[in-house]
Design a protein around this motif. Structure first.
Motif, PDB file in Angstrom:
ATOM      1  N   ILE A 227       1.034  -1.301   0.019  1.00 41.11           N
ATOM      2  CA  ILE A 227       0.050  -0.132  -0.367  1.00 41.11           C
ATOM      3  C   ILE A 227       1.428   1.711   0.020  1.00 41.11           C
ATOM      4  CG2 ILE A 227      -1.384   1.447   1.532  1.00 41.11           C
ATOM      5  CD1 ILE A 227      -3.346  -1.658   2.434  1.00 41.11           C
ATOM      6  N   PRO A 228       1.948   1.108   0.962  1.00 39.97           N
ATOM      7  CA  PRO A 228       2.685   2.675   1.053  1.00 39.97           C
ATOM      8  C   PRO A 228       3.189   2.339  -0.657  1.00 39.97           C
ATOM      9  CG  PRO A 228       3.156   1.548   2.664  1.00 39.97           C
ATOM     10  CD  PRO A 228       2.380   0.275   1.706  1.00 39.97           C
TER      11      PRO A 228
ATOM     12  N   ASP B  17       0.449   5.626  -7.249  1.00 34.35           N
ATOM     13  CA  ASP B  17      -0.864   6.196  -7.897  1.00 34.35           C
ATOM     14  C   ASP B  17      -1.127   6.152  -6.134  1.00 34.35           C
ATOM     15  OD1 ASP B  17      -3.942   6.618  -8.285  1.00 34.35           O
ATOM     16  OD2 ASP B  17      -4.143   5.085  -9.719  1.00 34.35           O
ATOM     17  N   PRO B  18      -1.039   7.809  -5.632  1.00 37.09           N
ATOM     18  CA  PRO B  18      -1.491   8.292  -4.401  1.00 37.09           C
ATOM     19  C   PRO B  18      -3.275   7.751  -4.662  1.00 37.09           C
ATOM     20  CG  PRO B  18      -0.113   9.641  -5.471  1.00 37.09           C
ATOM     21  CD  PRO B  18      -0.422   8.348  -6.291  1.00 37.09           C
ATOM     22  N   ARG B  19      -4.218   8.224  -4.990  1.00 39.35           N
ATOM     23  CA  ARG B  19      -4.869   7.319  -5.426  1.00 39.35           C
ATOM     24  C   ARG B  19      -5.460   6.138  -4.688  1.00 39.35           C
ATOM     25  NH1 ARG B  19     -10.368   9.352  -4.855  1.00 39.35           N
ATOM     26  NH2 ARG B  19     -12.066   8.166  -6.521  1.00 39.35           N
ATOM     27  N   LEU B  20      -5.281   5.636  -5.627  1.00 42.83           N
ATOM     28  CA  LEU B  20      -5.661   3.928  -5.241  1.00 42.83           C
ATOM     29  C   LEU B  20      -5.200   3.894  -3.991  1.00 42.83           C
ATOM     30  CD1 LEU B  20      -6.230   0.977  -5.947  1.00 42.83           C
ATOM     31  CD2 LEU B  20      -4.076   0.883  -7.163  1.00 42.83           C
ATOM     32  N   GLY B  21      -3.782   4.376  -3.548  1.00 37.50           N
ATOM     33  CA  GLY B  21      -2.539   3.714  -2.009  1.00 37.50           C
ATOM     34  C   GLY B  21      -3.741   4.208  -1.454  1.00 37.50           C
ATOM     35  N   LEU B  22      -4.553   5.320  -0.970  1.00 35.09           N
ATOM     36  CA  LEU B  22      -5.233   6.250  -0.238  1.00 35.09           C
ATOM     37  C   LEU B  22      -6.329   4.764  -0.186  1.00 35.09           C
ATOM     38  CD1 LEU B  22      -6.330   8.263   1.128  1.00 35.09           C
ATOM     39  CD2 LEU B  22      -7.985   9.312  -0.312  1.00 35.09           C
ATOM     40  N   ARG B  23      -7.568   4.299  -1.418  1.00 34.30           N
ATOM     41  CA  ARG B  23      -8.340   3.267  -1.639  1.00 34.30           C
ATOM     42  C   ARG B  23      -8.131   2.135  -0.250  1.00 34.30           C
ATOM     43  NH1 ARG B  23     -10.634   3.095  -7.002  1.00 34.30           N
ATOM     44  NH2 ARG B  23     -12.194   2.449  -6.592  1.00 34.30           N
ATOM     45  N   LEU B  24      -6.974   1.565  -1.085  1.00 24.99           N
ATOM     46  CA  LEU B  24      -6.853   0.683  -0.099  1.00 24.99           C
ATOM     47  C   LEU B  24      -6.524   0.796   1.125  1.00 24.99           C
ATOM     48  CD1 LEU B  24      -4.112  -0.486  -3.058  1.00 24.99           C
ATOM     49  CD2 LEU B  24      -6.060  -1.802  -3.187  1.00 24.99           C
ATOM     50  N   GLY B  25      -6.055   1.880   1.507  1.00 22.55           N
ATOM     51  CA  GLY B  25      -5.282   1.792   2.966  1.00 22.55           C
ATOM     52  C   GLY B  25      -6.660   2.130   3.446  1.00 22.55           C
ATOM     53  N   LEU B  26      -7.719   3.066   3.732  1.00 22.59           N
ATOM     54  CA  LEU B  26      -8.649   2.769   3.918  1.00 22.59           C
ATOM     55  C   LEU B  26      -9.830   1.625   4.056  1.00 22.59           C
ATOM     56  CD1 LEU B  26     -10.078   5.795   2.403  1.00 22.59           C
ATOM     57  CD2 LEU B  26      -8.737   5.833   4.893  1.00 22.59           C
TER      58      LEU B  26
ATOM     59  N   GLY C 184       0.515  16.795  -4.028  1.00 19.62           N
ATOM     60  CA  GLY C 184       1.782  16.819  -4.474  1.00 19.62           C
ATOM     61  C   GLY C 184       3.075  16.489  -3.857  1.00 19.62           C
ATOM     62  N   GLY C 185       3.175  16.627  -2.604  1.00 22.27           N
ATOM     63  CA  GLY C 185       4.321  16.119  -1.923  1.00 22.27           C
ATOM     64  C   GLY C 185       4.005  14.131  -2.012  1.00 22.27           C
ATOM     65  N   MET C 186       3.038  13.653  -2.194  1.00 23.25           N
ATOM     66  CA  MET C 186       3.404  12.411  -2.541  1.00 23.25           C
ATOM     67  C   MET C 186       3.582  12.093  -3.959  1.00 23.25           C
ATOM     68  SD  MET C 186      -0.299  10.993  -0.864  1.00 23.25           S
ATOM     69  CE  MET C 186      -1.237  12.581  -1.177  1.00 23.25           C
ATOM     70  N   CYS C 187       3.321  12.431  -5.011  1.00 17.26           N
ATOM     71  CA  CYS C 187       4.578  12.279  -5.922  1.00 17.26           C
ATOM     72  C   CYS C 187       4.662  11.187  -6.880  1.00 17.26           C
ATOM     73  CB  CYS C 187       5.343  13.080  -6.403  1.00 17.26           C
ATOM     74  SG  CYS C 187       6.501  13.611  -7.443  1.00 17.26           S
TER      75      CYS C 187
ATOM     76  N   VAL D 195       2.919   6.505   6.623  1.00 16.80           N
ATOM     77  CA  VAL D 195       2.430   6.717   5.875  1.00 16.80           C
ATOM     78  C   VAL D 195       2.112   7.932   5.454  1.00 16.80           C
ATOM     79  CG1 VAL D 195       1.730   4.540   3.864  1.00 16.80           C
ATOM     80  CG2 VAL D 195       2.226   4.047   6.407  1.00 16.80           C
ATOM     81  N   SER D 196       0.361   7.832   5.721  1.00 19.36           N
ATOM     82  CA  SER D 196      -0.198   8.970   4.912  1.00 19.36           C
ATOM     83  C   SER D 196       0.839  10.948   4.709  1.00 19.36           C
ATOM     84  CB  SER D 196      -1.864   8.381   5.152  1.00 19.36           C
ATOM     85  OG  SER D 196      -1.601   8.967   6.665  1.00 19.36           O
ATOM     86  N   PHE D 197       0.717  10.799   5.543  1.00 15.26           N
ATOM     87  CA  PHE D 197       1.148  12.395   5.578  1.00 15.26           C
ATOM     88  C   PHE D 197       2.541  12.662   6.213  1.00 15.26           C
ATOM     89  CE2 PHE D 197       1.765  16.133   9.050  1.00 15.26           C
ATOM     90  CZ  PHE D 197       1.266  16.970   7.580  1.00 15.26           C
ATOM     91  N   GLY D 198       3.053  11.811   6.757  1.00 15.25           N
ATOM     92  CA  GLY D 198       4.388  12.379   7.938  1.00 15.25           C
ATOM     93  C   GLY D 198       5.637  11.700   6.255  1.00 15.25           C
ATOM     94  N   ALA D 199       5.521  10.632   5.830  1.00 19.39           N
ATOM     95  CA  ALA D 199       6.387  10.352   4.599  1.00 19.39           C
ATOM     96  C   ALA D 199       6.327  11.753   3.426  1.00 19.39           C
ATOM     97  CB  ALA D 199       7.015   9.294   4.498  1.00 19.39           C
ATOM     98  N   PRO D 200       5.130  11.563   2.335  1.00 18.31           N
ATOM     99  CA  PRO D 200       4.873  12.678   2.068  1.00 18.31           C
ATOM    100  C   PRO D 200       5.473  13.872   1.977  1.00 18.31           C
ATOM    101  CG  PRO D 200       2.747  11.482   1.831  1.00 18.31           C
ATOM    102  CD  PRO D 200       3.394  11.395   3.041  1.00 18.31           C
ATOM    103  N   ALA D 201       5.813  14.377   3.029  1.00 21.28           N
ATOM    104  CA  ALA D 201       6.189  15.929   3.658  1.00 21.28           C
ATOM    105  C   ALA D 201       7.395  15.764   4.420  1.00 21.28           C
ATOM    106  CB  ALA D 201       5.148  15.743   5.504  1.00 21.28           C
TER     107      ALA D 201
END
Length: 324
Positions: A39-40, A47-56, A251-254, A307-313
């Motif tokens: 997932i990460p 694909d951040p959107r797919l990763g978000l959906r999979l995580g939830l 964009g931070g997930m790039c 995973v969802s915020f700290g790493a992209p930042a």
């Protein structure tokens, strides 16, 4: 447990010794650890959107599975039958199979995203092999796997039907409201498991189950523990809350850029995830008390938020969002 199911497991195990390694491989494809690695990769690098959906989805599915296991409170094959070989050991109840349920939700969502017939065929094969592997390893009865498939399919279909309308409503909320929704959802998921446990009253795990499991696997069982439920709920809260903060700055997930940069992002992110997980783990007592459950929730929430915020930042700060 039925004699037919035990005979089926024996027949699988008697086929050939070489099947053990392939079955362990396919079983790994349904492990929570596998999802936590993949997932990460989607979220940070592809694909951040797919990763978000999979995580939830996997957070919701995992919490639901823990509650259902307590509701049914049924044993695993190697707990109750001396006629099967225990090629794995698990402390939780058997029905429904979390591997079967997770395989349908995880791979099913990816297949719904890809929408290619050849990929659908591959996904169906993977899901079936994951289910068969659990039976071969004698950690699930066939009925556990079938019910797991059914629950997974129902969870996936409900998620696909509700994600857009529910997502739009949540997106209209201020950030504080989105975080509160994430917290409420995770606590509701935990409450389902607590309520399921409460319905058992003074029911106790039969001594023969515990003795059989220990004799055939060498590992004790603790199916009435809520440790996994606390972990699933914490992961859901941390991941969802972190995503609420990060998503406006997607964009931070790039998910684009040089593959060398993506690989570096992934390695760095996973290493920090492991450090958070094992670092918090040192603080968690083994006793199944309220303090342990609270720390498990915090541990999982911290890992999910990383995973969802700290790493992209961190990627943005370290200039690991190369778009060239």
């Amino acid at each position: 447990m039925t004699d037919i199911e035990i005979a089926f497991i024996q027949a699988l195990q008697d086929q050939a010794a070489w099947l053990l390694i392939p079955m362990q491989f396919f079983s790994f494809l349904g492990q929570p650890e596998f999802y936590l690695l993949i997932i990460p990769a989607f979220y940070w690098c592809r694909d951040p959107r797919l990763g978000l959906r999979l995580g939830l989805l996997m957070g919701i599915s995992g919490g639901l599975n823990e509650a259902l296991k307590v509701v049914f409170h049924l044993p695993r094959p190697y707990w109750v039958s001396p006629d099967v070989r225990a090629f794995g050991s698990y402390p939780s109840f058997g029905l429904p199979s979390s591997h079967a349920q997770g395989a349908v939700t995880f791979w099913g969502l990816i297949a719904a995203h890809v929408r290619r017939w050849w990929f659908w065929i591959s996904v169906v094969a993977i899901i079936l092999l994951i289910g068969i592997s659990r039976i071969f390893l004698a950690v699930h009865f066939p009925a556990d796997v079938i019910v797991g498939f059914a629950v997974g399919a129902g969870t996936l279909l409900l998620f696909l039907a509700l994600e857009e309308p529910v997502g739009r409503r949540i997106a209209r909320l201020p950030l504080s409201g989105q975080v509160l929704v994430a917290l409420a959802g995770s606590l509701a998921l935990a409450l389902v498991s607590v309520s399921a446990l409460a319905t058992l009253g003074d029911w106790q795990v039969p001594a023969s189950w515990a003795a059989g499991a220990l004799e055939r696997s060498g590992q004790p069982i603790a199916p009435l523990s809520l440790r996994d439920a606390a972990t699933a709920s914490g992961l859901l809260f941390g991941f969802a809350a972190g995503a609420a903060v990060a998503w406006p700055k997607r964009g931070g997930m790039c998910a684009v850029g040089k593959w060398s940069v993506r690989l570096l992002r992934y390695i760095f992110g996973i290493l920090v995830t492991g450090a958070i997980w094992f670092g918090f783990g040192l603080l968690i007592p083994k006793d199944p008390g309220l303090t342990a459950f609270a720390l498990l929730y915090i541990q999982a929430a911290a890992a999910g938020a990383w995973v969802s915020f700290g790493a992209p930042a961190a990627f943005a700060y370290l200039n690991l969002t190369d778009r060239s």
